[in-house]
Motif scaffolding. Structure first.
Motif, short mmCIF file in Angstrom:
data_model
loop_
_atom_site.label_atom_id
_atom_site.label_comp_id
_atom_site.label_asym_id
_atom_site.label_seq_id
_atom_site.Cartn_x
_atom_site.Cartn_y
_atom_site.Cartn_z
N GLN A 79 -8.88 3.67 -6.20
CA GLN A 79 -8.12 2.60 -6.90
C GLN A 79 -8.56 1.23 -6.43
O GLN A 79 -8.81 0.33 -7.24
CB GLN A 79 -6.64 2.76 -6.58
N VAL A 80 -8.66 1.09 -5.09
CA VAL A 80 -9.01 -0.20 -4.49
C VAL A 80 -10.42 -0.61 -4.94
O VAL A 80 -10.67 -1.78 -5.27
CB VAL A 80 -8.92 -0.08 -2.95
N LYS A 82 -10.22 -1.61 -8.71
CA LYS A 82 -9.45 -2.81 -9.04
C LYS A 82 -9.96 -4.07 -8.37
O LYS A 82 -9.82 -5.16 -8.90
CB LYS A 82 -7.98 -2.60 -8.66
N LEU A 83 -10.50 -3.93 -7.14
CA LEU A 83 -10.85 -5.16 -6.40
C LEU A 83 -12.30 -5.20 -5.92
O LEU A 83 -12.99 -6.19 -6.11
CB LEU A 83 -9.91 -5.32 -5.19
N LEU A 84 -12.75 -4.13 -5.29
CA LEU A 84 -14.02 -4.23 -4.56
C LEU A 84 -15.26 -4.18 -5.43
O LEU A 84 -16.31 -4.67 -5.03
CB LEU A 84 -14.08 -3.13 -3.48
#
Lengths: 80, 80
Positions: free
Chosen positions: A60-61, A64-66
């Motif tokens: 997920q991380v 969504k962000l990395l």
């Protein structure tokens, strides 16, 4: 739990940073280096004991962000 | 031959990029992420068939160009 995530540009995407490293190594005399591609590395410490849940969270991380999934791929490894 | 090199800041060195990622994840609601450290990843393609020579070359490249050994550590993995 420690999770490693590696984010790299997709193969079909030009990697100018990698090109610079490759050219610099050539100028330094390393003639047998045929290609270099650069990416990002993240070491993520998670308060979670279940490796399956940990991996899911890391996915997920990364999404969504990395990473930018249009031009980048990511790989996740559960270390401990 | 494909070799992966990961360059990370030594544990005692402050990692502001990692701190920003951690704080951003916290703001996004991921409360069980206790720490994030960021590093660099390099995929090096070498015209060399001997894995021992390949690893040696990658070590040299990491020491001389890819890492600053005063503040950074590197890890090398021969992939194929």
């Amino acid at each position: 739990m420690k999770i490693s995530a590696i984010v790299t540009l997709k193969n079909e995407v030009l990697d100018p940073q990698g090109k610079v490293v490759k050219q610099t190594l050539k100028n330094m005399g390393y003639s047998n280096i045929s290609d270099v591609r650069q990416g990002k590395f993240f070491e993520i410490h998670i308060k979670e004991k279940d490796p399956i849940k940990g991996r899911k969270l890391a996915e997920q991380v990364c999404k969504k962000l990395l990473s930018n999934t249009v031009i980048e791929d990511y790989k996740i490894k559960v270390d401990e």
